[in-house]
Scaffold this motif. Structure first.
Motif, PDB file in Angstrom:
ATOM      1  N   HIS A   1      -3.721   0.113   6.760  1.00  6.62           N
ATOM      2  CA  HIS A   1      -3.630   0.708   5.422  1.00  6.62           C
ATOM      3  C   HIS A   1      -4.384  -0.206   4.460  1.00  6.62           C
TER       4      HIS A   1
ATOM      5  N   ARG B   1      -6.318  -0.438   0.817  1.00 10.18           N
ATOM      6  CA  ARG B   1      -6.574   0.113  -0.506  1.00 10.18           C
ATOM      7  C   ARG B   1      -6.274   1.605  -0.592  1.00 10.18           C
ATOM      8  N   GLY B   2      -5.119   1.972  -0.083  1.00 14.01           N
ATOM      9  CA  GLY B   2      -4.669   3.349  -0.192  1.00 14.01           C
ATOM     10  C   GLY B   2      -5.229   4.297   0.848  1.00 14.01           C
ATOM     11  N   THR B   3      -6.022   3.781   1.775  1.00 12.08           N
ATOM     12  CA  THR B   3      -6.621   4.622   2.808  1.00 12.08           C
ATOM     13  C   THR B   3      -6.124   4.185   4.187  1.00 12.08           C
TER      14      THR B   3
END
Length: 306
Positions: free
Chosen positions: A64, A66-68
């Protein structure tokens, strides 16, 4: 390591000069490998990985970042080597291929090397790990292997190669004419994907594994006729290839009076605005990011229906 790719954006001037830069890394053992810097988005110390059920056995887990959520592929295991067991001091190379982002788990990352494509050679023929190589080169007296990432990704998550019914019905190409085109790509997997995607267009398809081989074939035809485009009206070419890249191939075609009328579609996993500028600079007719069979078929239809 956080600064190793700081100047990537300054390196775009290499594109179109038959040059590339390789990020060198190692897996399990002393062997060095390379990946084109233009396909690398980021290099990170391997973060904690989350295991999910029913993952492909070559996927070590997901990260995971940076939000991805990014799948992390054990590059050693995926190429037939020993899996990387302890990821504590390992790195992941985050890259973008064929419109998808993935991470490659590697043991260590070394440095970036500036190379000429003419120094990048096709891999030796043979079975085993050689089947996962798209090219080799020599650096500091040692062999560096460049992995066929498209083959690995296709084995883990095969891409769709059939064109949609809507696109098929919209094609205006005269399928009875049996057009003769050339597909140029250093990845055997990519060549097969293109051939399957264009099956509905009823084409005669010749292939070449790099720009040098393609140009040699075209020159041979040119020795017998003044306008090669009457025999081969269209070429679909990858950009990154050993010995001669797609930009250089296109420029060579445009500089030859007997070849200059051939339409050239550049079909590549590279992305970025600079590519579109280079399309115009070298005189290519089109640029398509890999791999969308509908877009590829539509482009071929457009250029062969004119």
């Amino acid at each position: 390591m956080s600064g190793i790719l700081e100047s990537v954006n300054k390196r775009t001037q290499l594109v179109g000069q038959n040059r590339l830069e390789l990020l060198l890394f190692k897996l399990n053992g002393r062997q060095r490998f390379g990946i084109n810097v233009f396909k690398v988005k980021e290099v990170l110390q391997c973060p904690p990985l989350t295991l999910l059920p029913k993952l492909n056995p070559f996927i070590k887990g997901v990260a995971h970042i940076r939000g991805t959520t990014i799948s992390v592929i054990d590059l050693s295991a995926a190429t037939g080597g020993r899996p990387i067991e302890d990821v504590t001091n390992c790195f992941i190379i985050i890259s973008e291929y064929n419109r998808s982002v993935q991470g490659f788990l590697v043991k260590s990352v070394e440095r970036i090397i500036n190379m000429n494509w003419s120094a990048i050679m096709p891999p030796p023929q043979g079975a085993g790990r050689a089947s996962y190589l798209t090219a080799v080169t020599e650096i500091d007296g040692e062999l560096v292997e460049i992995i066929d990432v498209e083959k690995i990704l296709d084995e883990i998550s095969p891409v769709k190669t059939d064109i949609s019914k809507e696109v098929d019905e919209a094609l205006t190409i005269d399928r009875e004419q049996n057009f003769h085109i050339m597909v140029v790509d250093d990845s055997a997997v990519a060549r097969k994907q293109i051939i399957r995607a264009l099956d509905a267009l009823n084409l005669q398809i010749d292939t070449a594994k790099d720009g040098k081989e393609a140009l040699q074939k075209l020159k041979a035809i040119a020795s017998e006729m003044d306008n090669v485009s009457t025999e081969i009206p269209l070429i679909i070419s990858d950009i990154e290839m050993p010995e001669m890249d797609g930009y250089t191939l296109t420029a060579e075609i445009r500089d030859d009076p007997k070849l200059k009328h051939i339409k050239v579609v550049l079909h590549t996993s590279l992305s970025g605005v600079f590519n579109h500028a280079m399309v115009q600079k070298v005189g290519a007719n089109d640029f398509i990011a890999k791999f969308n069979p509908d877009e590829l078929a539509a482009a071929v239809n457009k250029h062969l229906s004119l």
